[in-house]
Scaffold this motif. Sequence first.
Motif, short mmCIF file in Angstrom:
data_model
loop_
_atom_site.label_atom_id
_atom_site.label_comp_id
_atom_site.label_asym_id
_atom_site.label_seq_id
_atom_site.Cartn_x
_atom_site.Cartn_y
_atom_site.Cartn_z
N TRP A 54 0.79 -1.22 0.00
CA TRP A 54 0.00 0.00 0.00
C TRP A 54 0.83 1.27 0.00
CZ3 TRP A 54 -4.13 -1.59 -1.83
CH2 TRP A 54 -4.74 -2.75 -1.40
N ALA A 55 2.09 1.20 0.35
CA ALA A 55 2.99 2.36 0.31
C ALA A 55 4.31 1.88 -0.27
CB ALA A 55 3.17 2.95 1.70
N LYS A 56 4.49 2.09 -1.54
CA LYS A 56 5.64 1.52 -2.26
C LYS A 56 6.98 2.09 -1.81
CE LYS A 56 3.18 -0.89 -5.26
NZ LYS A 56 2.89 -2.24 -4.92
N ARG A 57 7.03 3.39 -1.56
CA ARG A 57 8.30 4.02 -1.25
C ARG A 57 8.58 4.03 0.25
NH1 ARG A 57 8.98 9.28 -4.72
NH2 ARG A 57 11.11 8.89 -4.08
N ALA A 58 9.82 3.78 0.60
CA ALA A 58 10.22 3.71 2.01
C ALA A 58 9.98 5.03 2.72
CB ALA A 58 11.69 3.30 2.12
N VAL A 96 1.21 13.39 -5.02
CA VAL A 96 2.28 13.07 -5.96
C VAL A 96 3.61 12.85 -5.24
CG1 VAL A 96 3.54 13.89 -7.98
CG2 VAL A 96 1.10 14.36 -7.76
N SER A 97 3.90 13.71 -4.27
CA SER A 97 5.15 13.60 -3.53
C SER A 97 5.06 12.45 -2.54
CB SER A 97 5.44 14.90 -2.78
OG SER A 97 6.58 14.75 -1.97
N LEU A 121 0.07 15.00 2.36
CA LEU A 121 -0.08 13.59 2.71
C LEU A 121 -0.01 13.41 4.22
CD1 LEU A 121 -0.29 10.59 1.97
CD2 LEU A 121 2.19 10.57 1.72
N LYS A 122 0.95 14.07 4.84
CA LYS A 122 1.09 13.96 6.30
C LYS A 122 -0.16 14.49 7.02
CE LYS A 122 6.10 14.25 6.31
NZ LYS A 122 7.26 15.07 6.63
#
Length: 133
Positions: free
Chosen positions: A61-65, A105-106, A112-113
């Motif tokens: 669900w969250a690809k980037r670390a 996007v970021s 997002l936070k």
Amino acid sequence: MQRLQTRAQFQAVLAGSTVARTAHFALHRCALNGLSSSSVVAAPLFTVDDVWIGAMVPKRWAKRAVTRNAIKRQIYNVSASPEVVLPRAAHVVRLRAGFDRQEFVSASSQRLKAAVRAELQQLLARASGARPS
């Protein structure tokens, strides 16, 4: 507030009940004392009678670390805030759906936070009213 650290602790809590859900998160709870079979098994895993919290943010669900770490930080910060009153039990906040990559996007934006924080506050407010199983 204690943090879950071992796989066995996470598995014990996930075997418990789901007490609250939002669009992206689910909160699982395992009572530390009581008569349920999961709490009897969990007793040696949780040595301190306190509020325990863990965060699960899967790569699915969250690809980037950087996104996974930002979401985990928000989970721990929101759960430690004085407004949140969770019962003495072990809890796991699990990401159960991804945030729209077209809207956010970021990988670690302030939008997002803020969205994660607002949804977590809603989740924990629902859970503080729910009774432990």
